[in-house]
Design an enzyme around this catalytic site. Structure first.
Site, PDB file in Angstrom:
ATOM      1  CB  THR A   1      40.793  40.658  36.885  1.00  0.00           C
ATOM      2  OG1 THR A   1      40.800  40.575  35.466  1.00  0.00           O
ATOM      3  CG2 THR A   1      39.470  40.152  37.406  1.00  0.00           C
TER       4      THR A   1
ATOM      5  CB  ALA B   1      41.604  48.059  59.448  1.00  0.00           C
TER       6      ALA B   1
ATOM      7  NE  ARG C   1      52.710  44.094  30.913  1.00  0.00           N
ATOM      8  CZ  ARG C   1      51.760  43.178  31.052  1.00  0.00           C
ATOM      9  NH1 ARG C   1      50.536  43.421  30.665  1.00  0.00           N
ATOM     10  NH2 ARG C   1      52.037  42.015  31.559  1.00  0.00           N
TER      11      ARG C   1
ATOM     12  CD  GLU D   1      41.522  33.301  53.187  1.00  0.00           C
ATOM     13  OE1 GLU D   1      41.791  33.266  54.386  1.00  0.00           O
ATOM     14  OE2 GLU D   1      41.281  32.265  52.527  1.00  0.00           O
TER      15      GLU D   1
ATOM     16  CB  VAL E   1      43.216  29.009  48.418  1.00  0.00           C
ATOM     17  CG1 VAL E   1      42.588  27.629  48.304  1.00  0.00           C
ATOM     18  CG2 VAL E   1      44.727  28.908  48.504  1.00  0.00           C
TER      19      VAL E   1
ATOM     20  CB  ILE F   1      35.950  30.259  50.174  1.00  0.00           C
ATOM     21  CG1 ILE F   1      34.852  30.069  49.128  1.00  0.00           C
ATOM     22  CG2 ILE F   1      35.709  29.373  51.383  1.00  0.00           C
ATOM     23  CD1 ILE F   1      34.787  28.666  48.539  1.00  0.00           C
TER      24      ILE F   1
ATOM     25  N   GLY G   1      36.293  36.763  32.805  1.00  0.00           N
ATOM     26  CA  GLY G   1      37.445  37.090  33.668  1.00  0.00           C
ATOM     27  C   GLY G   1      37.753  36.013  34.686  1.00  0.00           C
TER      28      GLY G   1
ATOM     29  CE  LYS H   1      42.858  28.804  42.693  1.00  0.00           C
ATOM     30  NZ  LYS H   1      41.689  28.798  41.789  1.00  0.00           N
TER      31      LYS H   1
ATOM     32  N   GLY I   1      36.687  35.888  40.021  1.00  0.00           N
ATOM     33  CA  GLY I   1      35.997  37.164  39.830  1.00  0.00           C
ATOM     34  C   GLY I   1      36.760  38.299  40.484  1.00  0.00           C
TER      35      GLY I   1
HETATM   36  N1  HSE Z   1      41.482  31.015  37.182  1.00  0.00           N
HETATM   37  C1  HSE Z   1      41.106  30.860  38.557  1.00  0.00           C
HETATM   38  C2  HSE Z   1      39.868  29.974  38.619  1.00  0.00           C
HETATM   39  C3  HSE Z   1      40.848  32.205  39.165  1.00  0.00           C
HETATM   40  O1  HSE Z   1      39.209  29.817  37.588  1.00  0.00           O
HETATM   41  O2  HSE Z   1      39.569  29.435  39.677  1.00  0.00           O
HETATM   42  C4  HSE Z   1      40.737  32.200  40.652  1.00  0.00           C
HETATM   43  O3  HSE Z   1      41.828  31.621  41.286  1.00  0.00           O
END
Ligand code: HSE
Length: 463
Positions: free
Chosen positions: A33, A53, A65, A149, A152, A156, A207, A225, A326
């Site tokens: 993902t 940049a 894999r 970044e 967390v 954001i 996802g 986090k 996401g």
């Molecule tokens: N599994 C995490 C969530 C994905 O649902 O916040 C993003 O860190």
């Protein structure tokens, strides 16, 4: 003729300054993902990103894999391998993007890359919560960056906000909704009456959830986090092992409806709060389902969205909102880190933004995480009783136990249908957890009480 500056950046040719310098060469482990989203956005916005940049950013090797699947994502121009260590130590790689997740092997790859003089970008909060102190120390020793970044609240830029935008402030607290999966589940259950298992399955299909969704629903992901945010906020090491963690699996639908009756909504919150008062000195570091006033901005953060609030002594309360999970939402943060790394060219390690916002000699190793008993908040209690009139006894008993009661009322039929028996709802003023725990324990033996007492924290948070 006027030319929109953004349109200009989207022009196919690179700005001249960006073409002058060799591109930053990226090796990536994992093309799931996060990895696939990163490749897609890097490719789509290539010229624009290079313009920002000051040089191109080029994926040169990917470890996956399934090489066939990887080829279907990155095409033929990127080298492919099954060996993560080959990417971590590849002579043509300037920066490793660790997008595979997990902790043990990921730690080894990241440390190998650092020892080989490579910068590291990762969105792997479990890795940094468990091994961050070791990884950041190695990175300091080898003069490389470790940027995270995307670890967390994905989209954001909260790490950047804390360690750069708010750098003038003494941070008092950081709190928010920092797990998209559980916020999605709680929103679906409340707004659409969807059951827990079905809501979780939907979050997995979209996802949002971790490979092992236990991390989400038991609060561990949010604890990873908030431990990183606390380190950046207070200048302390990453103290995930000391965090108090409670997820949403034990939360009852009955408490969601009773909280609504009282004018509150239940959200899974991560809270890091600096305490320096008569009762305690240290940091509250905790994740738990908590009541927030229904009128509060956090109560309106729904679905997989996240929101983080920060209270600084100079800035006051600031708030940050955005997608909490996401593919491209995480890629947005991963690429922002890559751009930061691309801009490091020629800077001395000591002049860079420190990994945890404070230079190593300013980190306070002695700043303790406070034990559960010392946590000081308002509380919600739901006390099942045999008869409605026993509400008087419950209120009086709690007051006698030194619990400062603000409000006591019976759950209405809508909140707690008749078959459940009368439920006394209590809101307390701020009180230490130890007092509440003792009172709840004592209530269990009270003759008026007909079943287990539910207790949740109430967070008022300014703003
Ligand atoms: N599994 C995490 C969530 C994905 O649902 O916040 C993003 O860190």
């Amino acid at each position: 003729m006027y030319r929109d500056p953004v349109q200009s950046l989207e022009a196919p040719s690179l700005p001249s300054s960006a073409t002058a310098m060799r591109p930053l060469r990226v090796g990536m482990i994992g093309i799931g993902t996060v990895g696939a989203g990163t490749f897609r956005v890097l490719t789509r916005n290539q010229a624009l990103i290079a313009g920002r940049a000051g040089r191109g950013i080029k994926m040169v090797v990917v470890c996956a894999r399934s090489l066939a699947r990887a080829m279907s994502v990155v095409g033929k121009d990127v080298a492919l391998t099954n060996d993560p260590m080959q990417v971590a130590t590849h002579p043509d790689v300037d920066v490793l993007v660790e997008a595979a997740g997990g902790t043990g092997p990921a730690r080894d790859w990241v440390l190998a890359a650092i020892r080989a003089g490579k910068h590291v970008v990762t969105a792997n909060k479990a890795l940094l919560a468990e091994h961050g102190n070791e990884i950041f120390a190695a990175a300091r020793q080898h003069g490389v960056a470790v940027a995270y970044e995307g670890a967390v609240a994905v989209s954001i830029p909260i790490v950047k906000a804390l360690r750069e935008g708010l750098t003038a402030n003494r941070i008092e607290w950081v709190a928010g909704i920092i797990n998209g999966t559980t916020n999605f589940i709680l929103s679906k259950m409340r707004d659409e009456g969807v059951g827990f298992a079905e809501a979780l399955a939907q979050a997995q299909a979209l996802g949002y959830a971790e490979a092992d969704p236990t991390f989400d629903i038991e609060g561990l992901d949010a604890a990873h986090k908030i431990s990183l945010l606390a380190a950046n906020a207070f200048g302390m090491p990453v103290r995930f092992a000391d965090a108090q963690v409670e997820g949403i699996t034990a939360l009852q639908g009955l408490d969601v409806t009773c909280a609504e009756q009282l004018g509150y909504r239940i959200k899974l919150l991560g809270v890091a709060k600096r305490r320096q008062d008569g009762d305690a000195e240290g940091v509250e570091l905790r994740v738990q389902p908590a009541l927030v006033p229904a009128t509060h901005l956090l109560a309106h953060v729904n679905g997989s969205m996240n929101a983080v609030m920060v209270k600084g002594d100079a800035s006051g309360v600031t708030m940050y909102y955005g997608a909490g999970a996401g593919s491209e939402q995480t890629a947005s943060a991963v690429i922002a880190d890559l751009v930061d790394v691309a801009r490091l060219q020629g800077t001395h390690a000591a002049q860079r933004v420190p990994h945890l916002g404070f230079h190593a000699d300013a980190v306070n190793d002695n700043l303790a995480v406070l034990p559960r008993a010392a946590v000081h908040t308002r509380h919600y209690l739901r006390v099942p009783v045999h008869q409605a009139q026993q509400i008087e006894a419950v209120g009086a008993w709690l007051a006698a136990q030194q619990v400062p009661v603000l409000r006591v009322e019976l759950a209405c039929e809508k909140a707690a249908p008749n078959g459940m028996g009368p439920q006394v709802l209590v809101l307390t003023d701020a009180v230490t957890q130890s007092t509440v725990d003792l009172a709840v324990h004592a209530l269990a033996a009270h003759p008026a009480v007909a079943g287990p007492v539910a207790a949740l924290r109430v967070e008022m948070l300014e703003g």
